[in-house]
Design a protein around this motif. Structure first.
Motif, short mmCIF file in Angstrom:
data_model
loop_
_atom_site.label_atom_id
_atom_site.label_comp_id
_atom_site.label_asym_id
_atom_site.label_seq_id
_atom_site.Cartn_x
_atom_site.Cartn_y
_atom_site.Cartn_z
N CYS A 167 0.83 -1.21 0.00
CA CYS A 167 0.00 0.00 0.00
C CYS A 167 0.86 1.26 0.00
N GLU A 168 2.11 1.13 0.39
CA GLU A 168 3.01 2.29 0.43
C GLU A 168 3.34 2.79 -0.97
N LYS A 169 3.21 1.91 -1.96
CA LYS A 169 3.53 2.30 -3.34
C LYS A 169 2.30 2.85 -4.04
N LYS A 170 2.50 3.80 -4.95
CA LYS A 170 1.41 4.39 -5.72
C LYS A 170 1.14 3.61 -7.00
N GLU A 171 2.14 2.84 -7.43
CA GLU A 171 2.05 2.11 -8.69
C GLU A 171 2.75 0.77 -8.52
N LEU A 172 2.13 -0.28 -9.04
CA LEU A 172 2.68 -1.63 -8.87
C LEU A 172 2.91 -2.29 -10.22
N THR A 173 3.96 -3.12 -10.27
CA THR A 173 4.31 -3.89 -11.48
C THR A 173 4.40 -5.36 -11.09
N PRO A 174 4.47 -6.28 -12.06
CA PRO A 174 4.55 -7.71 -11.72
C PRO A 174 5.64 -8.06 -10.73
N PRO A 175 6.88 -7.51 -10.81
CA PRO A 175 7.89 -7.88 -9.82
C PRO A 175 7.49 -7.56 -8.38
N ASP A 176 6.61 -6.57 -8.18
CA ASP A 176 6.17 -6.23 -6.83
C ASP A 176 5.38 -7.38 -6.19
N PHE A 177 4.83 -8.24 -7.03
CA PHE A 177 3.98 -9.32 -6.52
C PHE A 177 4.76 -10.60 -6.24
N ALA A 178 6.06 -10.60 -6.49
CA ALA A 178 6.86 -11.80 -6.26
C ALA A 178 6.71 -12.24 -4.81
N ASP A 179 6.40 -13.52 -4.64
CA ASP A 179 6.25 -14.15 -3.32
C ASP A 179 5.05 -13.65 -2.52
N GLU A 180 4.19 -12.83 -3.14
CA GLU A 180 2.98 -12.40 -2.44
C GLU A 180 1.87 -13.42 -2.67
N PRO A 181 1.16 -13.87 -1.63
CA PRO A 181 0.00 -14.75 -1.84
C PRO A 181 -0.98 -14.07 -2.79
N PHE A 182 -1.34 -14.77 -3.86
CA PHE A 182 -2.13 -14.17 -4.94
C PHE A 182 -3.47 -14.89 -5.07
N ILE A 183 -4.55 -14.11 -5.12
CA ILE A 183 -5.89 -14.66 -5.35
C ILE A 183 -6.17 -14.56 -6.84
N ALA A 184 -6.32 -15.69 -7.51
CA ALA A 184 -6.46 -15.69 -8.97
C ALA A 184 -7.88 -16.05 -9.40
N PHE A 185 -8.24 -15.56 -10.56
CA PHE A 185 -9.48 -16.01 -11.21
C PHE A 185 -9.26 -17.42 -11.77
N GLY A 186 -10.35 -18.10 -12.11
CA GLY A 186 -10.26 -19.45 -12.66
C GLY A 186 -9.43 -19.48 -13.93
N PRO A 187 -8.78 -20.61 -14.21
CA PRO A 187 -7.86 -20.73 -15.35
C PRO A 187 -8.47 -20.37 -16.70
N THR A 188 -9.79 -20.54 -16.85
CA THR A 188 -10.41 -20.28 -18.16
C THR A 188 -10.93 -18.86 -18.29
N SER A 189 -10.83 -18.05 -17.25
CA SER A 189 -11.38 -16.70 -17.31
C SER A 189 -10.49 -15.77 -18.13
N MET A 190 -11.10 -14.75 -18.72
CA MET A 190 -10.36 -13.79 -19.52
C MET A 190 -9.34 -13.03 -18.68
N MET A 191 -9.73 -12.62 -17.47
CA MET A 191 -8.81 -11.87 -16.62
C MET A 191 -7.60 -12.73 -16.25
N ARG A 192 -7.81 -13.99 -15.95
CA ARG A 192 -6.69 -14.87 -15.60
C ARG A 192 -5.72 -14.99 -16.77
N ARG A 193 -6.24 -15.14 -17.97
CA ARG A 193 -5.36 -15.27 -19.14
C ARG A 193 -4.56 -13.99 -19.37
N LYS A 194 -5.19 -12.83 -19.18
CA LYS A 194 -4.50 -11.56 -19.38
C LYS A 194 -3.42 -11.35 -18.33
N VAL A 195 -3.73 -11.66 -17.07
CA VAL A 195 -2.75 -11.50 -15.99
C VAL A 195 -1.58 -12.46 -16.19
#
Length: 288
Positions: A167-195
């Motif tokens: 939350c301290e950052k104003k902008e986030l990129t994929p490397p910021d999420f390294a090792d962070e527990p991630f809640i994902a959409f289902g494998p067939t969803s459009m958002m999951r494929r894009k992410v």
């Protein structure tokens, strides 16, 4: 009907708002008029005879027809003011569709609106059959009898539990999420494929701890502090006040589509609903 359903003449009289003697007299008159014994007296109670029950069933059928007629009259009255039958995929069936309808009903307060929240496949089939006037779905439908237009959702955002270190950052990129527990959409969803595609471009994979097939579930899991996610704003509005939103780069575009018949009934109402949907999308309540 009142005597059979209430069980006693006194209760039937209460239902009919008449006196008990008056109710008894009506029963006697009916038996005299029909020439049928409709009730037997048993310990001071009226018990319907076989003939009485047959007549009751016929009367009940007639009353059912009268009620059906009343419903038909109400439907015709609604049509005078207009009615709109819309469909939306579950991801948009929460705060977003509520905001759309508030805008729409501000212009059409007397229009009767029916909303169905179903899968995109079900909705596209329903609009082809003209059972629905307009639908909001995840992917378009190419067919000569329908027209579709993009409902532009703002770019995907990073969604964090309150108090999270990112939350301290104003902008986030994929490397910021390294090792962070991630809640994902289902494998067939459009958002999951894009992410997944964005993370693949960085040579990374999110540390997925929970998958969920619906946007409300993903949003609630993040709000509960179970992990972070990346999602489109329109489907995440259910947790606006319980999470922290940050801009995510590179930008992930996410578009829904509004589909309607080419020659739609209530075409002016459909056009106003579409305009309300676009306005609501621009004014999303969940933004960096």
């Amino acid at each position: 009907m009142a005597v059979v359903e209430a069980g006693t003449v006194s209760r039937a009289a209460d239902i009919l708002r008449i006196s008990q003697p008056a109710a008894s007299k009506l029963i006697q008159d009916l038996e005299a008029d029909t020439g049928l014994q409709l009730f037997e007296r048993d310990s001071g109670r009226l018990v319907p005879t076989g003939r009485g029950m047959r007549l009751y069933e016929e009367v009940e059928r007639i009353f059912g027809g009268v009620h059906q007629l009343a419903r038909a009259v109400e439907a015709i009255r609604r049509e005078e003011h207009g009615q709109l039958v819309i469909g939306t995929m579950p991801a948009l069936s929460g705060p977003f569709i509520t905001r759309v309808l508030k805008l729409f009903r501000a212009r059409h307060p007397d229009v009767f609106v029916s909303v169905e929240a179903r899968s995109s496949q079900f909705l596209t089939e329903a609009v082809l059959l003209r059972r629905l006037d307009v639908v909001m779905v995840i992917s378009g439908l190419e067919h000569p009898s329908v027209v579709g237009e993009a409902l532009k959702s703002p770019p995907a955002v990073a969604i964090l539990p309150k108090g999270h270190r990112l939350c301290e950052k104003k902008e986030l990129t994929p490397p910021d999420f390294a090792d962070e527990p991630f809640i994902a959409f289902g494998p067939t969803s459009m958002m999951r494929r894009k992410v997944d595609a964005i993370f693949d471009a960085y040579g990374l994979r999110p540390k997925i701890v929970i998958e969920a097939t619906t946007a409300p579930n993903v949003a609630e899991f993040v709000a509960a502090g179970l992990g972070v996610t990346i999602g489109d704003p329109l489907s995440m509005e259910i947790v606006t006040d319980r999470v922290v939103i940050r801009r995510f780069v590179p930008e992930i575009a996410f578009e829904y589509e509004i589909v309607r018949p080419v020659r739609a009934r209530n075409s002016s109402l459909v056009a106003d609903f579409v305009a309300a949907a676009h306005a609501a999308a621009l004014g999303t309540t969940i933004a960096p």
